[in-house]
Design an enzyme around this catalytic site. Structure first.
Site, PDB file in Angstrom:
ATOM      1  N   ARG A 140      -0.045   3.367  16.807  1.00 29.54           N
ATOM      2  CA  ARG A 140      -0.729   4.211  16.064  1.00 29.54           C
ATOM      3  C   ARG A 140      -0.732   5.755  16.380  1.00 29.54           C
ATOM      4  O   ARG A 140      -0.082   6.665  15.885  1.00 29.54           O
ATOM      5  CB  ARG A 140      -2.048   4.027  15.508  1.00 29.54           C
ATOM      6  CG  ARG A 140      -2.526   2.890  14.443  1.00 29.54           C
ATOM      7  CD  ARG A 140      -1.246   2.537  13.439  1.00 29.54           C
ATOM      8  NE  ARG A 140      -1.525   1.600  12.866  1.00 29.54           N
ATOM      9  CZ  ARG A 140      -0.912   0.629  12.262  1.00 29.54           C
ATOM     10  NH1 ARG A 140       0.630   0.839  13.125  1.00 29.54           N
ATOM     11  NH2 ARG A 140      -0.948  -0.629  11.588  1.00 29.54           N
ATOM     12  N   ASP A 147      -7.250   2.276  11.439  1.00 28.08           N
ATOM     13  CA  ASP A 147      -5.810   2.896  12.239  1.00 28.08           C
ATOM     14  C   ASP A 147      -6.615   3.993  11.651  1.00 28.08           C
ATOM     15  O   ASP A 147      -6.021   5.110  11.489  1.00 28.08           O
ATOM     16  CB  ASP A 147      -4.826   2.061  10.663  1.00 28.08           C
ATOM     17  CG  ASP A 147      -4.678   0.755  12.018  1.00 28.08           C
ATOM     18  OD1 ASP A 147      -4.670   1.101  12.823  1.00 28.08           O
ATOM     19  OD2 ASP A 147      -3.646   0.216  11.575  1.00 28.08           O
ATOM     20  N   ASP A 195       0.712  -1.041  -0.473  1.00 27.65           N
ATOM     21  CA  ASP A 195       0.269   0.073  -0.487  1.00 27.65           C
ATOM     22  C   ASP A 195       0.731   1.242  -0.266  1.00 27.65           C
ATOM     23  O   ASP A 195       0.723   2.319  -0.530  1.00 27.65           O
ATOM     24  CB  ASP A 195      -1.021   0.083   0.890  1.00 27.65           C
ATOM     25  CG  ASP A 195      -1.796  -1.187   1.292  1.00 27.65           C
ATOM     26  OD1 ASP A 195      -1.530  -1.754   0.235  1.00 27.65           O
ATOM     27  OD2 ASP A 195      -2.874  -1.292   2.146  1.00 27.65           O
ATOM     28  N   SER A 234      -2.765  -9.341   6.232  1.00 25.42           N
ATOM     29  CA  SER A 234      -2.358  -8.382   5.955  1.00 25.42           C
ATOM     30  C   SER A 234      -1.890  -8.052   7.285  1.00 25.42           C
ATOM     31  O   SER A 234      -2.701  -8.725   8.289  1.00 25.42           O
ATOM     32  CB  SER A 234      -3.570  -7.146   6.077  1.00 25.42           C
ATOM     33  OG  SER A 234      -3.100  -6.414   6.469  1.00 25.42           O
TER      34      SER A 234
END
Length: 481
Positions: free
Chosen positions: A176, A205, A95, A257
């Site tokens: 995060r 996220d 990504d 993922s």
């Protein structure tokens, strides 16, 4: 003119052998590509559809024309607008790799890739700078955040007892905000006016990153390509990467993922998207299968000060080192595997498999020590607030005043949660062998079945009469007494 192997990020055409000009094979205002004319347009790598009129003029004349631009002119804008410099949260995966050329094409900007080392491992960090620059980034900034991550994000959650929906120990949720905070710092350092991330529009996220950006620097523009571009899934992204010669470490055959940091490793996608499918054993990376763990148990003493682990078997370690060592020990015994269907913040359910070996050991030790050091009312209120604390962290509200206020409560009530807990690790299980604390509220002379000076068993009769009075009165009413 011979053609080179590299692909032009601005138009999808092909560079000449000297990589200074681009052969346009077709053209439209949207794709910036002309079809049917044989001409060469000499343009820098970042030009966009604003060259349309000049190219259209070349087409009309039927002649080959050369167009040159100055360095200041080449960055005037992109297909979606103009940004000066963007700091991109970069992992080197599929990504974020394709986002680099996409940002340059659509926002005419310089891209600074940022990677946070939160313990994802040397393999994932290897070759990142080469990958980033091959994708078109001007530079890669790497910061080691492991100690900060564990001491300032993991340990507060651990002390609070925060667990989301009965199982999830918040591995990605905690990582995060520390990454996003560092991105804000880097944006200031390099003079960026925007930040970008590779989170999808379906996940949690995106919220965690952006709430942190808002809290720490609301002036930064935020770009979320997955909410803007025409790429609809990983297969499309792989094709886009191939088209732009962007190296990616993913094949079409098996796509998981994954998100890894020092606290955990998460697995999503592929066969896991069907909750009926059992995870394949070769998917796991941090832990062995419990049935393959050693046949002999291992005893481990965890030292704790004020609700935070500080030592293993009497050896004091830094926060990150302690967690790393517990990961190795726990993984060897098949500890910390969680398979759950959770409720995402955006409303849908998702299935994820998590490996949290060291965290599972830590959580068991801290919780058990609290059984000695917290009184009943305090423990009950702590459990109530822990539930809300976990929801705030899961929802990306780390820098919310409510979470910070709750953290002050957690810090206060765990002041005396100091001592040690000995755990027995065996084939995926964590059992308590012993616990001790200088602040223990447990008194053997009181808890013993023998009569003592402090507790007289005869006193219980009066207590029960008073405590049960409402129950007795209600029964009397029903009987008309």
């Amino acid at each position: 003119m011979s053609l080179g192997a590299s692909c032009c990020f601005c138009c999808g055409g092909v560079f000449s052998q000297d990589n200074t000009s681009c052969i346009y094979e077709k053209f439209s205002p949207l794709s910036n590509v002309y079809s049917g004319a044989n001409f060469t347009v000499k343009v820098p790598h970042s030009n966009r559809a604003r060259k349309y009129q000049a190219i259209k003029s070349a087409i009309a004349s039927g002649k080959e024309q050369t167009m040159t631009t100055s360095a200041s002119d080449q960055m005037k804008g992109g297909l979606r607008g103009k940004l000066n410099k963007v700091v991109l949260a970069y992992s080197g995966g599929l990504d974020t790799s394709v986002i680099v050329p996409w940002l340059r094409e659509n926002y005419g900007c310089e891209v600074v890739c940022f990677t946070a080392d939160v313990g994802q491992g040397a393999i994932e960090m290897e070759g990142l700078e080469k990958k980033a620059k091959a994708s078109g980034a001007s530079q890669l900034v790497v910061k080691d955040l492991k100690e900060e991550f564990v001491s300032e994000y993991i340990f507060p959650c651990l002390r609070a007892g925060a667990v989301y929906e009965r199982k999830y120990l918040l591995g990605t949720s905690m990582a995060r905000p520390v990454i996003a905070k560092a991105m804000v710092d880097v944006a200031k350092e390099v003079g960026a006016d925007a930040v970008a991330h590779g989170c999808t529009g379906k996940g949690n996220d995106q919220v965690r990153f952006e709430l942190t950006f808002y809290a720490l620097n609301p002036e930064l523009k935020v770009v979320a390509p997955w909410r803007e571009w025409d790429i609809t899934g990983r297969e499309d992204a792989i094709e886009y990467a191939k088209k732009h010669n962007v190296p990616v470490p993913v094949s079409k055959k098996s796509i998981y993922s994954r998100d890894r940091n020092l606290w955990h490793l998460s697995h999503e996608g592929d066969i896991l998207e069907d909750p009926a499918n059992e995870p394949k054993n070769d998917m796991y990376m941090m832990s062995v299968a419990p049935e393959d763990a050693p046949d002999e148990p291992e005893y481990l003493e965890i030292g704790i000060i004020a609700g935070v682990p500080v030592s293993i078997n009497g050896r004091n370690l830094s926060a990150a080192s302690l967690l790393a060592e517990l990961n190795e020990i726990g993984g060897k015994h098949g500890i910390g595997r969680i398979d759950m269907v959770e409720n995402r913040l955006v409303g849908m359910k998702s299935r994820g498999v998590y490996e949290t070996p060291g965290g599972t050991i830590m959580a068991a030790a801290v919780r058990e020590l609290e059984s000695l050091t917290l009184d009943r009312e305090t423990m009950q209120w702590k459990d109530i607030l822990a539930h809300k604390y976990a929801e705030l962290v899961y929802a990306g509200r780390w820098f919310d005043p409510l979470r910070q206020s709750m953290d002050a409560f957690m810090e206060k009530v765990t002041e005396t949660t100091t001592g040690s807990v000995t755990l027995k690790l065996y084939k995926g299980s964590v059992n308590i062998a012993s616990r001790k604390s200088p602040y223990s509220l447990y008194r053997e002379d009181i808890s013993s079945f023998e009569n003592g000076e402090i507790y007289n068993q005869a006193d219980a009769e009066g207590f029960i009469r008073l405590y049960g009075l409402p129950t007795r009165v209600r029964a009397m009413l029903k009987k008309g007494l």
